[in-house]
Enzyme design. Structure first.
Site, PDB file in Angstrom:
ATOM      1  CG  ASP A 154       1.463  -2.328   1.716  1.00  0.00           C
ATOM      2  OD1 ASP A 154       0.269  -2.005   1.569  1.00  0.00           O
ATOM      3  OD2 ASP A 154       2.334  -1.531   2.092  1.00  0.00           O
ATOM      4  CD  GLU A 163      -0.304   5.935   2.767  1.00  0.00           C
ATOM      5  OE1 GLU A 163       0.126   6.844   2.036  1.00  0.00           O
ATOM      6  OE2 GLU A 163      -0.138   4.720   2.499  1.00  0.00           O
ATOM      7  CG  HIS A 182      -0.656  -0.008   4.114  1.00  0.00           C
ATOM      8  ND1 HIS A 182      -0.514   0.237   2.773  1.00  0.00           N
ATOM      9  CD2 HIS A 182      -0.653   1.207   4.722  1.00  0.00           C
ATOM     10  CE1 HIS A 182      -0.407   1.550   2.569  1.00  0.00           C
ATOM     11  NE2 HIS A 182      -0.499   2.161   3.742  1.00  0.00           N
TER      12      HIS A 182
END
Length: 518
Positions: A181, A318, A254
């Site tokens: 991440d 995201e 990410h």
């Protein structure tokens, strides 16, 4: 107390008499598929009982014995049958499972039939007695998962294996490992050593909650990663318990830690991107250029060499498109591929990755954001925000796993926020977890096959170590495990809470730092 099982079995009937485990007992396997489970059972019983029980072929033992046998031929299903039966008589226990996997689930039930001290790692002065009974059991759902996030905070392989063992005791069959991440890259990739050489260490970490302003940091470098040998040890540990590991390399978002290590993978290599020191969603996103996609394939190739399971998770959530909107390279790729939007550009990126995963005879998983009109039906989505997404997937014949943040995000508070350690999200007490129902009421009977099951998430922004990880996971994961294994018609909250009080003794013997509520 032999009826204090978690998850609750489909059928359990008691009779007169007791089986007593003694040092003269033997464990017998009736076929080759039962041999490894038989050895696992012997290893489980040895520490607390002190009995070094021989494991041998059936028919060679006499008297006090436990017999294991598989009852179905072949094991080629993607989700093998986990149906098992346990017969406890005064001089013999028989575990009969359709498959090796079924026998391993039966073993976890058998352990719970003994006094809680059977889970101790030192010899206990206990009379190892089980009431005679018959159990017939199988799971409600095929996918019963828990996710461990080692990217935000790193958990050593020993803690990962401990959590796998605890999940196995509750008949969880999938453990999803979130390995990378913005805040750290945690897996060794031979071809790209800077991913761990640089990307595994952030220079500082935010203190307190992400929403606090002004932000405060500890100014202490934080790092850690798994070597490929570490991960192979974890794979072997999980495989023995018939748990499938699902590795996740989140892309194209990410990826700040990866871009820090390899700036050319970003959209603006001239801009220094640090390993992110705080939580939240980063603006950084991988460039969609062909050479970057090829690098991601290189990484996934090494991941697939480590993890033999069918499923490879590519995240996809995201992924902010701000950089793509102003990147000449990204806009050029959009034009070349005929993409009408940056969302379609991500669909192209994901599609290229999916082709590679399919070429290795694996299935791609992603969060619900990967769902699009061109997504291959072999893909699987994890629905975490919007239940309309899984309905849309089902209509297209795409399988879904329900990972709802409303019921299965165990990084959320579990009691009054004034008295709990800092956590993410809202309050998710055990009682609400037990309301989890993976199958939507409106789902047609013929479409239910596309809902594979559910999964709990242990995002680790606010989980700094293994003890706190256990505090957030237990007993909520016990409730989730039951809702994924036990038919809904047999699930009753009051009954579960009564059994949980006894089950806490099992957790306590293993020194699990479980939350005391409820």
């Amino acid at each position: 107390m032999n009826n204090m099982l978690i998850p609750k079995p489909f059928k359990q009937e008691f009779s007169e008499g007791f089986f007593v485990l003694s040092s003269t007992a033997v464990i017998c396997f009736a076929d080759t598929a039962a041999e490894q489970p038989a050895q696992l059972l012997a290893d489980y019983l040895r520490p607390a009982s002190g009995f070094v029980l021989p494991v041998q072929t059936a028919g060679t033992g006499n008297g006090n014995c436990i017999v294991l046998q598989t009852t179905a031929s072949g094991n080629a299903e993607e989700f093998p049958s986990e149906h098992y039966r346990i017969s406890v008589k005064e001089h013999q226990i028989t575990l009969a499972g359709d498959t090796t996997e079924a026998l391993v689930r039966a073993i976890q039930t058998l352990r719970q039939l003994f006094p809680p001290e059977i889970y101790a790692d030192t010899v206990q002065d206990v009379f190892w007695q089980i009431t005679c009974q018959e159990i017939d059991d199988s799971p409600a759902f095929r996918w019963r998962g828990m996710m461990i996030d080692s990217a935000r905070h790193f958990f050593p392989k020993e803690q990962v294996c401990r959590m796998i063992e605890l999940f196995a005791q509750h008949k969880i069959n999938i453990v999803h490992l979130h390995l990378t991440d913005d805040q750290g890259w945690r897996v060794e990739i031979k071809k790209y050593p800077r991913l761990t050489g640089i990307g595994s260490v952030r220079l500082k970490t935010v203190v307190g909650h992400e929403c606090d302003r002004p932000r405060k940091y500890d100014d202490t470098p934080y790092g850690g990663f798994y070597t490929q040998d570490d991960l192979r040890e974890i794979v072997d540990f999980a495989a023995r318990r018939c748990i499938t590991l699902v590795p996740e390399i989140d892309m194209p978002g990410h990826m700040a830690a990866a871009i820090c290590a390899y700036p050319d993978w970003g959209n603006f290599p001239e801009n220094h991107v640090p390993v992110r020191p705080h939580w939240g969603i980063s603006y950084q996103i991988l460039s969609p250029r062909k050479e970057v996609i090829e690098a991601m394939k290189d990484i996934l190739g090494e991941i697939m060499d480590i993890f033999p399971g069918k499923y490879i998770h590519v995240g996809g959530d995201e992924a902010r498109k701000d950089e793509w909107e102003i990147s000449p390279d990204a806009q050029e790729v959009m034009a070349e591929q005929g993409c009408r939007s940056e969302k379609e550009l991500q669909d192209y990126f994901t599609g290229e990755i999916n082709k590679f995963i399919c070429s290795r005879n694996r299935r791609m998983l992603g969060w619900e954001e990967i769902l699009n009109d061109s997504l291959e039906k072999s893909s699987i989505i994890l629905s975490w925000r919007n239940r309309n997404m899984e309905m849309a997937a089902v209509k297209r014949g795409i399988s879904s796993i329900i990972a709802s943040r409303m019921f299965a995000y165990f990084d959320y508070y579990q009691a009054d926020t004034r008295y709990e350690p800092v956590a993410g999200g809202e309050c998710l007490p055990l009682e609400k977890v037990y309301q989890f129902r993976p199958l939507p009421d409106a789902l047609a009977e013929e479409d239910k096959k596309y809902i594979l099951g559910g999964q709990g998430q242990l995002w680790s922004e606010y989980i700094p170590d293994g003890s706190h990880q256990e505090y957030m996971a237990f007993p909520r994961s016990c409730a989730l495990a039951e809702k994924l294994w036990t038919p809904e018609k047999l699930c009753r909250l009051l009954d579960f809470k009564q059994r949980l009080q006894h089950h806490r003794r099992r957790l306590a013997v293993q020194r699990v730092n479980a939350c005391p509520l409820p």
